[in-house]
Enzyme design. Structure first.
Site, PDB file in Angstrom:
ATOM      1  CG  ASN A 163      -0.478  -0.186   2.490  1.00  0.00           C
ATOM      2  OD1 ASN A 163       0.699  -0.494   2.642  1.00  0.00           O
ATOM      3  ND2 ASN A 163      -1.305   0.004   3.502  1.00  0.00           N
ATOM      4  N   GLY A 240       2.629  -5.357   7.621  1.00  0.00           N
ATOM      5  CA  GLY A 240       1.603  -6.089   6.892  1.00  0.00           C
ATOM      6  C   GLY A 240       0.480  -6.499   7.829  1.00  0.00           C
ATOM      7  CD  GLU A 262       5.077  -0.105  12.880  1.00  0.00           C
ATOM      8  OE1 GLU A 262       3.869   0.169  13.001  1.00  0.00           O
ATOM      9  OE2 GLU A 262       5.952   0.339  13.643  1.00  0.00           O
ATOM     10  CB  CYS A 296      -2.098   0.306   8.768  1.00  0.00           C
ATOM     11  SG  CYS A 296      -0.787   1.520   8.649  1.00  0.00           S
ATOM     12  CD  GLU A 393      -6.194  -3.601   8.582  1.00  0.00           C
ATOM     13  OE1 GLU A 393      -5.684  -4.696   8.311  1.00  0.00           O
ATOM     14  OE2 GLU A 393      -5.573  -2.533   8.514  1.00  0.00           O
TER      15      GLU A 393
HETATM   16  P1  NAP Z   1       0.114  -9.100   4.042  1.00  0.00           P
HETATM   17  O1  NAP Z   1      -0.738  -9.998   3.265  1.00  0.00           O
HETATM   18  O2  NAP Z   1       0.361  -9.434   5.476  1.00  0.00           O
HETATM   19  O3  NAP Z   1       1.507  -9.019   3.253  1.00  0.00           O
HETATM   20  C1  NAP Z   1       2.558  -8.190   3.675  1.00  0.00           C
HETATM   21  C2  NAP Z   1       3.856  -8.776   3.172  1.00  0.00           C
HETATM   22  O4  NAP Z   1       4.077 -10.038   3.799  1.00  0.00           O
HETATM   23  C3  NAP Z   1       3.864  -9.034   1.664  1.00  0.00           C
HETATM   24  O5  NAP Z   1       5.157  -8.775   1.184  1.00  0.00           O
HETATM   25  C4  NAP Z   1       3.518 -10.514   1.608  1.00  0.00           C
HETATM   26  O6  NAP Z   1       3.900 -11.147   0.424  1.00  0.00           O
HETATM   27  C5  NAP Z   1       4.280 -11.039   2.812  1.00  0.00           C
HETATM   28  N1  NAP Z   1       3.792 -12.318   3.302  1.00  0.00           N
HETATM   29  C6  NAP Z   1       2.552 -12.852   3.180  1.00  0.00           C
HETATM   30  N2  NAP Z   1       2.509 -14.073   3.755  1.00  0.00           N
HETATM   31  C7  NAP Z   1       3.737 -14.315   4.247  1.00  0.00           C
HETATM   32  C8  NAP Z   1       4.321 -15.411   4.960  1.00  0.00           C
HETATM   33  N3  NAP Z   1       3.617 -16.505   5.281  1.00  0.00           N
HETATM   34  N4  NAP Z   1       5.606 -15.321   5.311  1.00  0.00           N
HETATM   35  C9  NAP Z   1       6.309 -14.235   5.000  1.00  0.00           C
HETATM   36  N5  NAP Z   1       5.836 -13.163   4.331  1.00  0.00           N
HETATM   37  C10 NAP Z   1       4.554 -13.199   3.973  1.00  0.00           C
HETATM   38  O7  NAP Z   1      -0.427  -7.610   4.026  1.00  0.00           O
HETATM   39  P2  NAP Z   1      -0.830  -6.729   2.760  1.00  0.00           P
HETATM   40  O8  NAP Z   1      -2.168  -7.171   2.292  1.00  0.00           O
HETATM   41  O9  NAP Z   1       0.280  -6.672   1.781  1.00  0.00           O
HETATM   42  O10 NAP Z   1      -0.902  -5.287   3.417  1.00  0.00           O
HETATM   43  C11 NAP Z   1      -2.009  -4.841   4.097  1.00  0.00           C
HETATM   44  C12 NAP Z   1      -1.830  -4.997   5.603  1.00  0.00           C
HETATM   45  O11 NAP Z   1      -0.679  -4.281   6.028  1.00  0.00           O
HETATM   46  C13 NAP Z   1      -2.984  -4.396   6.372  1.00  0.00           C
HETATM   47  O12 NAP Z   1      -3.319  -5.236   7.442  1.00  0.00           O
HETATM   48  C14 NAP Z   1      -2.415  -3.084   6.881  1.00  0.00           C
HETATM   49  O13 NAP Z   1      -3.059  -2.575   8.008  1.00  0.00           O
HETATM   50  C15 NAP Z   1      -1.007  -3.470   7.142  1.00  0.00           C
HETATM   51  N6  NAP Z   1      -0.139  -2.275   7.184  1.00  0.00           N
HETATM   52  C16 NAP Z   1       0.329  -1.882   8.386  1.00  0.00           C
HETATM   53  C17 NAP Z   1       1.112  -0.737   8.475  1.00  0.00           C
HETATM   54  C18 NAP Z   1       1.650  -0.291   9.806  1.00  0.00           C
HETATM   55  O14 NAP Z   1       2.582   0.495   9.799  1.00  0.00           O
HETATM   56  N7  NAP Z   1       1.117  -0.727  10.926  1.00  0.00           N
HETATM   57  C19 NAP Z   1       1.421  -0.015   7.325  1.00  0.00           C
HETATM   58  C20 NAP Z   1       0.917  -0.449   6.100  1.00  0.00           C
HETATM   59  C21 NAP Z   1       0.135  -1.601   6.051  1.00  0.00           C
HETATM   60  P3  NAP Z   1       2.727 -11.815  -0.505  1.00  0.00           P
HETATM   61  O15 NAP Z   1       1.856 -10.712  -0.899  1.00  0.00           O
HETATM   62  O16 NAP Z   1       3.464 -12.467  -1.601  1.00  0.00           O
HETATM   63  O17 NAP Z   1       1.978 -12.813   0.309  1.00  0.00           O
END
Ligand code: NAP
Length: 489
Positions: A163, A240, A262, A296, A393
């Site tokens: 994002n 993530g 995060e 997020c 979310e």
């Molecule tokens: P996500 O599905 O958790 O993925 C985040 C990253 O983790 C991606 O690079 C993803 O790669 C990788 N990943 C997925 N499964 C994994 C596993 N089993 N082992 C290791 N890595 C893995 O999250 P997203 O959909 O990309 O992002 C949205 C989320 O991020 C929301 O929940 C949002 O609130 C959160 N976020 C938090 C912050 C903060 O600062 N608190 C900031 C921005 C976003 P793949 O896509 O290839 O699975």
């Protein structure tokens, strides 16, 4: 990448799309690649290397072998690499913004904003690199000197979401470089191009061989799993979802790795009866629509005093109804597409569920047919607290308004979630603002503002929104260990 407004395809063609390991751009094992799509059109932009477990093992070995020499570089040298990279990013704002809009969908104006925000982490940490503190005291009995220094934690695993493809990377890479840590980095597969452009910039800024190693991949569990099992990595820094964060924490336990998480949010946006409603609507527009709601920090639940709920909802609906939805690269677009079909379907499901519990649509409420993943900015009134979107979310441009009776109900609704990243409080009464910010369980609170993100502030959450903080004075601490020297007098 210097020319203004270059065609995005020529920017994409100018990128290295291989794996970046030991300062070489290489193909993935068996030459595998995966496609990167433009969410506004559904068309493929390009393909990038699809790293495997073996590629990941190579990358972490390089990070491990480079750690000792990198840790010995001077803080000033590391600081100046970051500062040069900051300058290059700013010079290339237009190209980076165009690239980000093409792979992620956000409107160009917002992409430019992210370039400035993301670059600022490098400038901030260039300034922090030369100010890493230490400590010197005497023991209570006067017999010992206590000298405390800081050392880099060691090779780091960095994982980012799609994002904010630049800022989420610089918020980790900046402090890792400043503190003298080497890295392996896996960006999200939807948005690897901005990260690859950043790598090229850091290289031009003089980052030495082997310090940063990047493996793009469509198989995150394999690549990241290899890093977490390696025994070489000393830290994982992840941004993530909470579910993936929990998996990584379990993996980190195996080698007792330092962990910064995060994770997700479910931000309450509280509007009290004494709030300046126009100001609250302005704040809501920022807290809800920045990044199409895919943040997020996005306001997820609008908790509004019943006496002002109708006025607030109507004004918010008018503003949201005036927005232009479309391809973020086109002039005049306010709201771009969501990231993919799954995101679009999830938003529709949450809206349908709220409607089935008697919520009313004031504006929007529909996805757009045709190419791209567009959802109309939506305001839902009288949302029942049992609705699914109260504890999911939304990650889309949907504002559910939930009326409350009194302050204690607002607090209990705000805290009725496992997350605690950020909250927003709108009131003109300073005592009430401070009382609510004390009571609402969050790591960050915006008082009469819809934006809290700032490189100089500690970003992060409580409860299941994460562990640790990024940015601010504390951001570099996440990448440092204490070392205490006992020196008898
Ligand atoms: P996500 O599905 O958790 O993925 C985040 C990253 O983790 C991606 O690079 C993803 O790669 C990788 N990943 C997925 N499964 C994994 C596993 N089993 N082992 C290791 N890595 C893995 O999250 P997203 O959909 O990309 O992002 C949205 C989320 O991020 C929301 O929940 C949002 O609130 C959160 N976020 C938090 C912050 C903060 O600062 N608190 C900031 C921005 C976003 P793949 O896509 O290839 O699975």
């Amino acid at each position: 990448m210097n020319t203004r407004n270059r065609d995005v395809q020529s920017i994409v063609h100018g990128l290295n799309t291989g794996l970046y390991i030991n300062d070489e751009w290489i193909e993935a094992e068996k030459g595998r690649t995966f496609a990167v799509e433009n969410p506004a059109t559904g068309k493929t932009l390009t393909s990038v290397a699809d790293g495997s477990e073996a590629d990941a093992e190579r990358a972490i070995a390089v990070a491990g072998n480079t750690q000792a020499s990198w840790a010995k570089t001077s803080p000033r040298e590391r600081s100046e690499i970051l500062r040069r990279a900051y300058d290059i990013i700013i010079q290339r704002t237009e190209d980076l913004a165009a690239l980000m809009t093409a792979e992620m969908g956000k409107p160009l104006a917002e992409a430019r904003g992210e370039v400035a925000y993301g670059a600022e982490f490098l400038r901030w940490f260039s300034e922090e690199a030369v100010r890493i503190p230490g400590d010197y005291t005497n023991s209570g009995d006067g017999k010992n000197r206590i000298l405390v220094t800081r050392v880099p934690v060691g090779p780091c695993v960095l994982i980012t979401p799609w994002n904010f493809p630049l800022a989420m990377a610089t918020r980790k890479i900046g402090p890792a470089i400043a503190s003298g840590c080497t890295m392996v980095f896996k960006p999200a597969p939807q948005t690897p191009l901005t990260s690859l452009a950043l790598v090229q910039i850091l290289r031009e800024a003089g980052l030495p061989k082997g310090v940063l190693n990047v493996v793009t991949s469509s198989d995150a569990p394999k690549v990241v799993g290899a890093w977490m099992r390696s025994g070489i990595a000393r830290k994982v820094s992840f941004t993530g979802s909470t579910d993936v964060g929990k998996l990584l924490l379990a993996q980190a336990a195996q080698h007792v790795m330092r962990s910064s998480m995060e994770l997700g949010g479910n931000a309450p946006f509280v509007v009290c009866e004494d709030a300046d409603i126009d100001r609250a609507v302005n704040g809501a527009m920022m807290a809800k629509l920045r990044n199409m709601g895919e943040a997020c920090t996005a306001a997820n639940r609008f908790l509004v005093h019943h006496s002002v709920a109708a006025d607030f909802s109507a004004k918010l609906a008018t503003r949201m109804g005036e927005l232009t939805v479309g391809d973020g690269s086109l002039p005049g677009t306010d709201v771009g597409p969501l990231i993919d079909t799954a995101a679009l379907e999830k938003v529709q499901l949450l809206v349908d569920d709220a409607l089935s519990r008697n919520a009313e649509i004031i504006v929007g409420g529909r996805r757009r047919d045709g190419a791209g993943y567009f959802y109309e900015p939506t305001v839902l009134a009288n949302v029942h607290p049992d609705s699914l979107l109260m504890n999911t979310e939304i990650f889309g441009p949907v504002a559910p308004v939930i009326p409350f009776e009194d302050e204690s109900e607002a607090i209990s609704l705000a805290n009725d979630t496992e997350w605690g990243l950020v909250g927003y409080i709108f009131t003109q009464d300073i005592d009430r603002a401070l009382r609510l910010s004390d009571e609402i369980e969050v790591g960050m609170a915006g008082i009469n503002t819809g934006i809290v993100s700032n490189p100089g502030a500690p970003f992060g959450g409580v409860k299941q929104s994460g562990l640790g903080r990024e940015g601010g004075r504390i951001g570099i601490e996440e990448f440092l260990e204490y070392k205490y020297l006992a020196i008898p007098r």
